[in-house]
Write a protein that holds these residues in place. Structure first.
Motif, PDB file in Angstrom:
ATOM      1  N   ASP A 259       0.824  -1.212   0.000  1.00  0.00           N
ATOM      2  CA  ASP A 259       0.000   0.000   0.000  1.00  0.00           C
ATOM      3  C   ASP A 259       0.854   1.256   0.000  1.00  0.00           C
ATOM      4  N   VAL A 260       1.951   1.236   0.748  1.00  0.00           N
ATOM      5  CA  VAL A 260       2.846   2.392   0.807  1.00  0.00           C
ATOM      6  C   VAL A 260       4.284   1.889   0.763  1.00  0.00           C
ATOM      7  N   LEU A 261       5.098   2.509  -0.103  1.00  0.00           N
ATOM      8  CA  LEU A 261       6.537   2.255  -0.120  1.00  0.00           C
ATOM      9  C   LEU A 261       7.238   3.554   0.230  1.00  0.00           C
ATOM     10  N   LYS A 262       7.926   3.544   1.365  1.00  0.00           N
ATOM     11  CA  LYS A 262       8.685   4.706   1.819  1.00  0.00           C
ATOM     12  C   LYS A 262      10.168   4.414   1.638  1.00  0.00           C
ATOM     13  N   ALA A 263      10.927   5.412   1.165  1.00  0.00           N
ATOM     14  CA  ALA A 263      12.357   5.189   0.936  1.00  0.00           C
ATOM     15  C   ALA A 263      13.160   6.405   1.349  1.00  0.00           C
TER      16      ALA A 263
END
Length: 361
Positions: A259-263
């Motif tokens: 649902d969410v990819l944070k980098a």
């Protein structure tokens, strides 16, 4: 007077010749039946066979029938055992050789911003692009999430509007967050998402244990995401055992969607984005929250300054083609105001950008 040869010897010789001829004919017949020549197909059937249906579309039954009518018949050769048969030796081949899936090794570069390459024009186009929201999002306030704290160091913004699925998946405790980091202690965003019921996986090669389970929904993994250039023309790197492609991790974990990819990966984000796009993994992601660094080209990004900025811009336009829309941008004024090692264009060395996949279900 020479001795006369017996008649039975001449007959035996003729019989041997006849047997050899019959054997050769039998061998030729077997070979022809084993790999028959393909019968000519009608142009319509050949066109249907040569072009597969696009992803996500159904093939019309008439087209399927037309393709089936154009296929060559498969013949079988009897083996020594009665009742058994071996399939034809040669698989069906389209004209021109075996059909392979088209694989991209690089993104499509956008045209230059000016008639002749110019850093000034490329930088202004790029900075305008990352500073302008493409879609509005009214609800980005994480204070509605249980466990959120105002001590978070960075504004990791996600879109919680009702028209997008993330807020609904959070309420139903079905959301999943992947976080890519490099020894960053700022994990308040991940903790808040986990406290809200999301399944959170943080990947950080600096942690001591292979896997750490913290709380009910938060996991830490000693893994880093491979950011190396996917182009096969470049010498392959020997990957560390704790370095994997994001697609490989999804398969190993049995996850179909994120649902969410944070980098926040300190300049490896450009090549990670490129890998996600080229391998179509980005289509499995609902929202992207990336910290991008522009004080230098980034890992394995080469070329002069104008070429580098053109590549950055083209990469973000690829996201747009994948139906991602930029809904939040944050210029970090606490970082040095540097653009490709120059104090120019009133730019910060670091921006936090958030996109939403408008096709995400």
């Amino acid at each position: 007077m020479p001795k006369e040869r017996p008649l039975w010897r001449g007959s035996a010789f003729r019989l041997c010749l006849l047997s050899a001829a019959l054997f050769l004919c039998l061998q030729l017949g077997i070979r022809r039946s084993w790999c028959p020549e393909e019968k000519p197909r009608t142009p319509a059937a050949a066109a249907v066979r040569a072009s597969p249906p696009a992803r996500g579309t159904e093939q019309h039954p008439g087209a399927v029938a037309a393709a089936a009518s154009g296929r060559r018949r498969v013949t079988y050769v009897r083996s020594g055992r009665r009742g058994s048969a071996a399939p034809a030796c040669c698989p069906l081949q389209p004209p021109g050789g075996r059909r392979r899936k088209t694989v991209r090794w690089h993104i499509e570069l956008q045209p230059w911003a000016s008639p002749t390459p110019s850093l000034n024009y490329e930088a202004l186009r790029f900075l305008k692009y990352i500073s302008t929201s493409q879609i509005s999002c009214e609800h980005m306030n994480l204070s509605s999430l249980r466990g959120y704290s105002e001590t978070a160091k960075k504004p990791w913004s996600i879109c919680l509007d009702e028209r997008f699925s993330l807020i609904h998946r959070i309420r139903s405790k079905q959301c999943r967050l992947y976080s890519l980091g490099l020894g960053n202690d700022d994990n308040q965003f991940e903790v808040s998402m986990a406290n809200s019921g999301c399944e959170v996986h943080r990947f950080d090669p600096s942690i001591k244990s292979a896997h750490i389970h913290e709380g009910h929904h938060l996991w830490y993994h000693r893994l880093s995401i491979d950011w190396r250039d996917p182009n096969p023309a470049i010498a392959a790197h020997k990957l560390h055992s704790n370095t994997k492609k994001l697609g490989t991790i999804l398969n190993e974990f049995g996850h179909q969607k994120i649902d969410v990819l944070k980098a926040d990966v300190e300049s490896a984000e450009w090549k990670i984005l490129e890998n996600l796009i080229l391998e179509d993994v980005v289509e499995q992601i609902g929202q992207l929250v990336f910290e991008v660094h522009i004080h230098w080209p980034g890992f394995e990004v080469s070329g002069n300054d104008s070429t580098v900025v053109r590549y950055w811009y083209s990469l973000l336009r690829e996201l747009e083609l994948k139906d991602f829309r930029l809904f939040h941008t944050y210029k970090d004024l606490s970082k040095p105001q540097v653009f490709l090692k120059k104090e120019a264009f009133n730019a910060s060395s670091c921006y936090t950008l958030s996109w939403v996949n408008t096709r995400w279900k």
